[in-house]
Design an enzyme around this catalytic site. Structure first.
Site, PDB file in Angstrom:
ATOM      1  N   ARG A  48       1.519   4.327  -2.869  1.00  0.00           N
ATOM      2  CA  ARG A  48       1.266   5.734  -2.557  1.00  0.00           C
ATOM      3  C   ARG A  48       2.533   6.571  -2.657  1.00  0.00           C
ATOM      4  NH1 ARG A  48      -2.450   2.392  -0.402  1.00  0.00           N
ATOM      5  NH2 ARG A  48      -4.541   3.157   0.120  1.00  0.00           N
ATOM      6  N   SER A  93     -13.870   0.605   2.804  1.00  0.00           N
ATOM      7  CA  SER A  93     -12.853   0.353   1.786  1.00  0.00           C
ATOM      8  C   SER A  93     -11.855   1.504   1.743  1.00  0.00           C
ATOM      9  CB  SER A  93     -13.511   0.183   0.410  1.00  0.00           C
ATOM     10  OG  SER A  93     -12.541   0.365  -0.606  1.00  0.00           O
ATOM     11  N   ARG A 117      -2.274 -14.359  -2.496  1.00  0.00           N
ATOM     12  CA  ARG A 117      -2.389 -14.631  -1.055  1.00  0.00           C
ATOM     13  C   ARG A 117      -2.938 -16.031  -0.777  1.00  0.00           C
ATOM     14  NH1 ARG A 117      -0.639  -9.869   0.715  1.00  0.00           N
ATOM     15  NH2 ARG A 117      -1.537  -7.982  -0.169  1.00  0.00           N
ATOM     16  N   GLY A 139      -5.623  -3.884  -8.158  1.00  0.00           N
ATOM     17  CA  GLY A 139      -6.844  -3.138  -7.857  1.00  0.00           C
ATOM     18  C   GLY A 139      -6.522  -1.793  -7.209  1.00  0.00           C
ATOM     19  N   SER A 172       0.836  -1.212   0.000  1.00  0.00           N
ATOM     20  CA  SER A 172       0.000   0.000   0.000  1.00  0.00           C
ATOM     21  C   SER A 172       0.861   1.248   0.000  1.00  0.00           C
ATOM     22  CB  SER A 172      -0.859   0.068   1.261  1.00  0.00           C
ATOM     23  OG  SER A 172      -1.668  -1.041   1.369  1.00  0.00           O
ATOM     24  N   ARG A 228     -13.131  -7.037 -11.609  1.00  0.00           N
ATOM     25  CA  ARG A 228     -13.389  -6.439 -10.294  1.00  0.00           C
ATOM     26  C   ARG A 228     -14.197  -5.143 -10.418  1.00  0.00           C
ATOM     27  NH1 ARG A 228      -7.916  -6.843  -7.025  1.00  0.00           N
ATOM     28  NH2 ARG A 228      -9.301  -6.121  -5.393  1.00  0.00           N
ATOM     29  N   LYS A 269     -12.104  -9.595  -3.976  1.00  0.00           N
ATOM     30  CA  LYS A 269     -10.650  -9.386  -3.986  1.00  0.00           C
ATOM     31  C   LYS A 269     -10.080 -10.008  -5.269  1.00  0.00           C
ATOM     32  CE  LYS A 269      -9.784  -7.071  -0.261  1.00  0.00           C
ATOM     33  NZ  LYS A 269      -8.942  -5.873  -0.269  1.00  0.00           N
ATOM     34  N   ASP A 311      -6.950  -8.254   4.124  1.00  0.00           N
ATOM     35  CA  ASP A 311      -6.081  -8.973   3.183  1.00  0.00           C
ATOM     36  C   ASP A 311      -5.456 -10.221   3.793  1.00  0.00           C
ATOM     37  OD1 ASP A 311      -6.490  -7.436   0.989  1.00  0.00           O
ATOM     38  OD2 ASP A 311      -4.804  -6.079   1.362  1.00  0.00           O
TER      39      ASP A 311
END
Ligand code: NAP
Length: 746
Positions: free
Chosen positions: A340, A481, A701, A408, A336, A436, A656, A629
């Site tokens: 970013r 979310s 995962r 995603g 994540s 998705r 997911k 997750d």
């Protein structure tokens, strides 16, 4: 012995390519007899003496008599004449195919020469070769693990194509199919142009004064670059002439590129120079990763427009049961935050330095997207990335749709960030991402004035119309979310007024924290976060902590495997992400946080985990968004715990990378774990379980979670479709193996 594929194969043009075809057919028992046609008696004698062919003739019509497959491998310019000469000897059902490096011209020649037999002509091109030529260089293994491109036309008999495909496959090649025009264009760019450049560079230097003097000082780079100038000049002369139009087009593209380079050198424009070279660097890295062939590299290479026979590059994990985990395991950087860091670093004024960047395919997709929008980004190299920010309004229109691979996060966050740009843009993804839901981000952004369309049933591609003024809104998130929250806040950077979002339950807040790190004010008030549009981001230094989502597999693995003792250093423990620790602790896990500290606004710690008996629990719903997750791994913990573990309120898992409730349930069923599926969760009853075959459905995962299950299984576990592990955890198999997992990648 089974029937050979063909009765009699005739090779016309017994050189490297034809000789190797004959040798491979012989070695693999693909024909009863193999003969050759050649203009030279000496070549035929040599071929027979080498055992490559049984017989031969200088009369081509004679050579092909009784053959059910004719393989033509003369220089391309000779093919028309050769086909006309052999045609009188062809039997009605014979299939004719070729190995020529150019397809358009060969097909025209074949149409003219073969007349009514043209529908039995299957144009082909093996992507294999050597710098040697002649039958003495024939090699039965030349095509093994290489690609062969077939370019049938509308007139080609599909049954003939199928048989030609079958023989190449039997030789160990991977067969691709594409149009002749696409073939000639792609080969002009990737093969013919580089050969031309190598010949040209050596010639240019050799013409200058004393070439001996120049070549004496030639370094390794010169040797590497010009190796292909040792190829057969006759053959390449032929190819350059026969693929003239596509080659000239490729040369034109190249000259434009050279002009851009020259301009940058002339002006001393280091941003432009770095831009060209970093883009080239990353493009080459993707090319080299081709063997890994995850969804990202596959589409980057344009393979979506190619049909391929084989999925052999998609690895399978073979797990031997038992074992324990030990040692210090440094898991990759947080996904994540890596995403970013690129987004905000690109929009900042100044140069942002990032350390600990996750070099996984998802974060690389984000990185590539910003390169495509004109941002110069150096790296990643060993987790280090340098981003030359262009300011909030400095992005440029990309030349093609931005490809988000499997990610995603990239697609949803970019939808927000790009909603207020001056240019149009389209976001696409791989097959899994294309299923998705994207309306959840499009809807609030439309309320802000953005013009966004999504594909079928609200799925990708996402198309954003540029130049739309955005106005601030308040948005009450209908679901917990972080991606939707972040998309709205990023859109808010471009909106007039204060954009605020209230979430129904806490979700990860990396966007808010990192905006703060870049000096952008974020107002936070309970469940609400807000930004004012039109501010400014200032470049900074960022250290991305290790990803708790990747650490989760080891938290679970070490907990369930007796005798385990693992330390996971420098893991991000942002309270919006530590649900997995809380849940495992409720189940009885022995997890300690040591050396807690702050790293650029994000809390981090070394996590120590030792094996402990786990018990089933009812998972508190408040923890669900904080562990969203990590549920695949938690399900494996539940399968090893005493009693029932019950999860509700997790419908988000169904959208997911896969439907994680169903795909995990299927995998648990394969191992014989008792469970019951609910719409929004699952009940899992722990106990002993066996081995079995698990389909990960390309979900990284899921693959890694079942790898950990092997620590407690009573039999081997085979996990299919593991290529996408590279999206979040490059090097997983190696690291886990080192820690004690019995994992073999096939
Ligand atoms: P090669 O080793 O030089 O063999 C060419 C063969 O064609 C020789 O047997 C030669 O016969 C015959 N030949 C030459 N000129 C001819 C003419 N005017 N009329 C009739 N026969 C003639 O070349 P190669 O590398 O095998 O290449 C053959 C084909 O494969 C070419 O179309 C090339 O584009 C394609 N190809 C080559 C490579 C590569 O890396 N080499 C890779 C993929 C595809 P004699 O021995 O009787 O002179």
């Amino acid at each position: 012995m089974s029937e050979p594929l063909f009765n009699r194969i005739a090779i016309i043009g017994l050189g490297l390519i034809g000789g190797s075809f004959a040798a491979a057919a012989r070695e693999n028992g693909l024909a009863r007899s193999i003969v050759a046609g050649s203009r030279s008696a000496r070549t035929l004698e040599q071929g027979i003496a080498l055992g490559v062919v049984d017989d031969g003739s200088q009369d081509l019509a004679e050579a092909v008599k009784g053959a059910d497959l004719v393989f033509v491998s003369t220089p391309v310019s000779a093919m028309g004449k050769v086909l006309a000469a052999l045609k009188p000897g062809l039997s009605r059902t014979a299939i004719v195919t070729d190995g020529g490096s150019v397809k358009g011209n060969v097909i025209s020649a074949a149409r003219q020469a073969l007349g009514e037999h043209y529908s039995r002509f299957v144009p082909g091109h093996p992507i294999a070769g050597k710098e040697k030529s002649g039958v003495s260089a024939a090699d039965a293994t030349l095509y093994r693990d290489h690609r062969v491109i077939l370019t049938p036309t509308d007139d080609t008999d599909p049954a003939a194509t199928a048989k030609v495909r079958a023989i190449w496959t039997a030789m160990g090649a991977e067969v691709l199919q594409m149009s002749p025009q696409y073939h000639d264009q792609v080969l002009a760019e990737t093969s013919h142009l580089p050969h031309l450049l190598a010949f040209s560079l050596v010639d240019t230097l050799a013409r200058q004064g004393d070439s001996n003097e120049i070549f004496r000082y030639a370094a390794g780079g010169f040797r590497d670059f010009t190796r292909i100038a040792s190829s057969d000049p006759v053959m390449w002369h032929d190819i350059f002439r026969e693929n003239k139009a596509a080659l000239l087009q490729a040369l034109g593209l190249f000259s434009d590129g050279i002009d851009r380079f020259r301009d940058a050198v002339e002006k001393g424009d280091s941003d432009a120079l770095m831009g060209i070279m970093t883009r080239a660097n990353s493009a080459r890295a993707h090319f080299m990763a081709m063997n890994g062939r995850t969804s990202y590299t596959r589409a980057q290479l344009g393979e979506d427009s190619i049909m391929t026979d084989s999925s052999k590059a998609n690895p399978t994990y073979l797990m031997t049961p038992g074992g324990k985990l030990n040692g210090r395991i440094r898991v990759p950087g947080d996904k994540s935050m890596s995403h970013r860091s690129i987004m905000l670093g690109s929009l900042a004024d100044g140069v942002t330095e990032v350390e600990g960047f996750l070099e996984g395919e998802d974060a690389l997709a984000t990185l590539q997207a910003f390169r495509d929008m004109g941002v110069v980004i150096e790296g990643p190299a060993n987790g280090q990335v340098t981003i030359h920010g262009v300011g909030l309004n400095g992005l440029k229109a990309p030349e093609k749709p931005l490809y988000m691979g499997n990610s995603g996060t990239s697609m949803r966050l970019l939808t927000g960030l790009l909603a207020g740009q001056a240019f149009d843009v389209e976001l696409t993804g791989d097959a899994s991402l294309s299923k998705r839901p994207m309306e959840r981000v499009a809807k609030p952004l439309r309320e802000m004035g953005a013009q966004i369309t999504t594909g079928n049933e609200g799925r990708p591609p996402v198309r954003i119309r540029g130049g739309q003024p955005l106005k601030a809104i308040h948005y009450d998130l209908p679901m917990a979310s972080a991606q939707v929250k972040s998309a709205v806040l990023l859109g808010g950077l471009y909106a007039e007024g204060e954009t605020s979002v209230t979430e129904p339950a806490p979700t990860r807040d990396h966007t808010e924290r990192m905006l703060g790190g870049f000096g952008y004010a974020v107002r936070r008030d309970g469940a609400t976060s807000a930004v004012n549009g039109g501010g400014k981001l200032t470049a900074c230094k960022l250290e991305v902590p290790a990803d708790i989502s990747s650490a989760a597999f080891f938290l679970v693995g070490a907990s369930i495997a007796e005798g385990s003792d693992v330390t996971l250093p420098h893991v991000g423990i942002n309270p919006t992400r530590t649900g997995v620790i809380d849940i495992l602790k409720l189940m009885g896990a022995d997890i300690r946080l040591e050396n807690q500290r702050d790293a650029g606004g994000e809390p981090v710690a070394d996590i120590v985990v030792k094996s402990a008996p786990l018990k089933g629990i009812v998972i508190p719903e408040a923890l669900v968004p904080l562990a969203i997750d990590e549920f695949p791994a938690i399900f494996i913990a539940a399968a090893c715990a005493e009693g029932d573990t019950i999860l509700h309120g997790a419908e988000e898992l169904r959208v997911k990378e896969s439907d994680r409730i169903q795909v995990m349930a299927d995998g648990l069923a394969a191992l014989g774990v008792d469970h019951e599926v609910f719409d929004d969760g699952i009940r899992i009853t722990g106990g002993a379980f066996g081995g079995g075959e698990v389909q990960s459905h390309g979900d990284h995962r899921i693959a890694m979670s079942f790898a950990m299950a092997a620590l407690r299984a009573n039999g081997p576990i085979t996990i299919h479709d593991c290529a996408n592990v590279a999206t979040s955890f490059p090097g997983f198999a190696q690291l886990a193996g080192h820690a004690g997992l019995n994992l073999e990648v096939k």
